[in-house]
Design a protein around this motif. Structure first.
Motif, short mmCIF file in Angstrom:
data_model
loop_
_atom_site.label_atom_id
_atom_site.label_comp_id
_atom_site.label_asym_id
_atom_site.label_seq_id
_atom_site.Cartn_x
_atom_site.Cartn_y
_atom_site.Cartn_z
N TRP A 199 0.83 -1.21 0.00
CA TRP A 199 0.00 0.00 0.00
C TRP A 199 0.86 1.26 0.00
O TRP A 199 0.57 2.23 -0.71
N ARG A 200 1.93 1.25 0.81
CA ARG A 200 2.78 2.45 0.88
C ARG A 200 3.35 2.80 -0.50
O ARG A 200 3.44 3.98 -0.87
N ILE A 201 3.71 1.79 -1.26
CA ILE A 201 4.24 2.05 -2.60
C ILE A 201 3.13 2.51 -3.54
O ILE A 201 3.32 3.44 -4.33
N LYS A 202 1.97 1.89 -3.44
CA LYS A 202 0.84 2.30 -4.27
C LYS A 202 0.42 3.73 -3.95
O LYS A 202 0.09 4.52 -4.86
N ALA A 203 0.44 4.09 -2.67
CA ALA A 203 0.00 5.43 -2.25
C ALA A 203 0.85 6.52 -2.88
O ALA A 203 0.37 7.64 -3.12
N LYS A 204 2.11 6.22 -3.17
CA LYS A 204 2.98 7.22 -3.80
C LYS A 204 2.52 7.59 -5.21
O LYS A 204 2.85 8.66 -5.72
N THR A 205 1.78 6.69 -5.85
CA THR A 205 1.37 6.92 -7.24
C THR A 205 0.03 7.62 -7.36
O THR A 205 -0.39 7.98 -8.47
N LEU A 206 -0.67 7.82 -6.23
CA LEU A 206 -2.00 8.42 -6.28
C LEU A 206 -1.91 9.90 -6.61
O LEU A 206 -1.05 10.62 -6.09
N ALA A 207 -2.82 10.36 -7.46
CA ALA A 207 -2.83 11.78 -7.83
C ALA A 207 -3.17 12.66 -6.65
O ALA A 207 -2.67 13.78 -6.51
N LYS A 208 -4.02 12.17 -5.76
CA LYS A 208 -4.44 12.92 -4.58
C LYS A 208 -4.30 12.03 -3.35
O LYS A 208 -4.85 10.94 -3.32
N PRO A 209 -3.58 12.49 -2.33
CA PRO A 209 -3.41 11.66 -1.13
C PRO A 209 -4.76 11.36 -0.46
O PRO A 209 -5.67 12.19 -0.46
N VAL A 210 -4.88 10.18 0.11
CA VAL A 210 -6.08 9.80 0.85
C VAL A 210 -6.02 10.42 2.24
O VAL A 210 -4.98 10.38 2.91
N GLN A 211 -7.13 11.02 2.66
CA GLN A 211 -7.19 11.62 3.99
C GLN A 211 -7.68 10.57 4.99
O GLN A 211 -8.84 10.15 4.93
N ALA A 212 -6.81 10.12 5.87
CA ALA A 212 -7.16 9.07 6.82
C ALA A 212 -7.94 9.64 7.99
O ALA A 212 -7.69 10.75 8.45
#
Length: 570
Positions: A199-212
């Motif tokens: 997930w950490r690697i996938k999260a780097k590719t997201l156009a907009k960060p997910v707000q936890a």
């Protein structure tokens, strides 16, 4: 051991307590006091100008910082519990984030291999696969903690390529290696870490960060356990024997509860991953120093109801408001040497005495265990000193076991635990599950069922609290006007209406009783003297709207009045 004790008495250590952790030279070091005297001990924390050290006999001692040599004072300030120096480690691991400047990967790997080597020395006849798995976990975890996610993934990918999950070698691992490491050994922790780094690697590719959104787990540390230690089975059943008591293990309090934050770190990262960044575990530790639990031997009269009532009375209101889940930890009262009776609060002992239930008087999930389950070897391993890395491997697996009980019980439509612990019987698994071990069952349940079919959603399921003042700051009086009702009202007191009369808010329930409401800050509606429950329930609390995914958002979805929830009607 006598030498250690004599030196510590000369140093005037205070706060002596029997506790435990890693008995190896690799993380023990020689500490020198201001008069040049020396002792070998492990660093366990630094707070309020006090250094916490642990000697090889398992004892923990608190020493004023000023009593150390100038060199060791500087070293103590730079160290993290477990004996290693790290400038980048966050003060609370459950609120961890990658450091801005990670250390070089080669240095991280070297230190991690040294830590793994110290654990492996303590294992009893480990298989080569166990040795490889322990070293891989230590290295991959250290790389992850430095934010070197790609390096971490390389380590794990290489390991799984050599030792695939369907390899028959896993089933040949011994569970009895001196420390509990899950079964197969280290396998559960490696799966958790693999899911987290993906997930950490996938999260780097997201156009907009997910707000936890914070998933608040409140750990309640009970101050004292007391009871009677029986000499025989008759005394055990009658709750008789020698009076005994124990205080909460000081290792759980040291260094701002650092040990507890470290133990939930991998659990936090795993659930951040499986909810795709929507939920972030935040641990809040509360020491209920004045709370005393009654404990008894298995088969004895028990103290569950008495302890529950004490717990509810001791819980601070502000803590209860923010809690989604609870973790109850109470002091273990150990038997005398050679004795066979362990005293427990919530039932007989096991691998980790405790389990999962509900916080009394609430809908909140509560995990339970004894303090020494987190600071020493487990009962089945003799309760001796424990290597820190061993618990970093095992405790996330135990938490996963307990949490998945709760996941399954809240999603009965998925039929994933029709029979208690059915994952131990391979023939009961769903037809599309292909794994062999308990961790495989959890993994496939998560990715093949819970992520897509949990109700209302996997992320929404974790959030149990109803108090979200940050979502209600812009609410005006007119936003509250409307009808409200309990889900299943038993009478007219279970429904009502908020009206705006001459610019003032009023509540009128289904039997015609009316009282005034004043809108205050943080989502609170203060009632007036006409409220018949004024002394017990002086306020309503606004409950935010829940979306289809179960997550709260801005807007009023209901009102909470004591334990009653009145949902807004369309």
């Amino acid at each position: 051991m006598k030498t250690y004790a004599a030196l510590l008495l000369l140093w005037c250590f205070t706060g002596l307590a029997l506790c435990a952790d890693l008995p190896t030279a690799d993380v023990y070091r020689t500490w020198t006091d201001s008069q040049g005297r020396k002792v070998e001990a492990m660093f366990r924390g630094f707070a309020n100008e006090t250094v916490t050290l642990q000697t090889k006999d398992g004892k923990v001692h608190n020493l004023p910082l000023a009593r150390l040599s100038a060199e060791d004072q500087a070293i103590a300030k730079s160290m993290t519990p477990g004996g290693t120096q790290s400038a980048s480690d966050a003060p609370a691991a459950s609120q961890w984030s990658p450091p801005a400047q990670p250390a070089p990967a080669a240095a991280v790997k070297a230190m991690a291999r040294k830590e793994a080597k110290s654990l492996i020395k303590e294992l009893s006849n480990p298989k080569p696969l166990t040795v490889d798995a322990a070293e891989t976990f230590a290295v991959a975890r250290a790389l992850y903690r430095e934010g070197l996610f790609e390096e971490c993934e390389k380590e794990l990918t290489s390991f799984w390529k050599k030792n695939p999950r369907d390899s028959g070698a896993w089933g040949l691992q011994s569970e009895n290696v001196g420390f509990k490491l899950g079964f197969p050994c280290v396998y559960p922790a490696l799966i958790l870490l693999s899911d987290a780094v993906a997930w950490r690697i996938k999260a780097k590719t997201l156009a907009k960060p997910v707000q936890a959104m914070d998933w608040n787990i409140v750990a309640l540390l009970v101050g004292t356990s007391s009871g009677f230690m029986p000499a025989n089975d008759t005394e055990a059943k009658e709750g008789k024997g020698t009076p005994v008591s124990a205080k909460i293990d000081p290792l759980l309090l040291a260094n701002d509860n650092r040990l507890m934050h470290d133990l939930v770190w991998l659990t936090r990262e795993y659930y951040l991953a499986v909810t795709e960044g929507k939920i972030s575990l935040r641990l809040h530790v509360v020491h209920l120093a004045d709370l005393e639990f009654k404990v008894c031997a298995p088969g004895g009269p028990g103290g569950r109801d008495e302890n529950n009532n004490k717990l509810k009375a001791a819980l601070p209101e502000d803590i209860a408001k923010l809690a989604d889940w609870y973790w109850l930890i109470y002091p273990e009262v150990e038997p005398a040497r050679g004795g066979k009776y362990y005293l427990h609060s919530y039932g007989p002992g096991g691998t980790i005495p405790g389990g999962i239930s509900g916080m009394p008087g609430t809908d909140n999930t509560m995990v339970m265990c004894e303090d020494h389950s987190l600071t020493r070897r487990l009962i089945t391993d003799g309760r001796g000193p424990v290597h820190p890395l061993a618990h970093q491997i095992y405790i996330p697996y135990w938490l996963q076991h307990e949490f998945f009980h709760d996941h399954f019980s809240h999603n009965l439509h998925l039929q994933l635990e029709v029979k208690s612990h059915q994952w131990f019987e391979r023939e009961t698994w769903p037809a599309d599950f292909v794994g062999r071990f308990e961790p495989d069952y959890y993994s496939e349940s998560m990715f093949k069922r819970l992520q897509s079919q949990a109700k209302p959603s996997l992320a929404g399921y974790f959030i149990r609290r109803s108090w979200f003042p940050e979502l209600l700051t812009k609410i005006q009086a007119e936003d509250l006007v409307g009808r409200y009702s309990e889900a299943q009202p038993q009478n007219g007191w279970g429904s009502g209406e908020v009206k705006l009369v001459d610019g003032k808010l009023e509540w009128t329930n289904g039997v015609g009783k009316t009282w005034g409401l004043t809108l205050e800050k943080e989502g609170v509606l203060k009632t007036d003297e006409r409220n018949p429950y004024l002394s017990q329930r002086p306020n309503f609390e606004m409950v935010p709207i829940r979306g289809a995914d179960g997550l709260p958002s801005q807007g009023v979805g209901g009102l909470k009045f004591g334990n009653q929830i009145f949902l807004r009607q369309k």
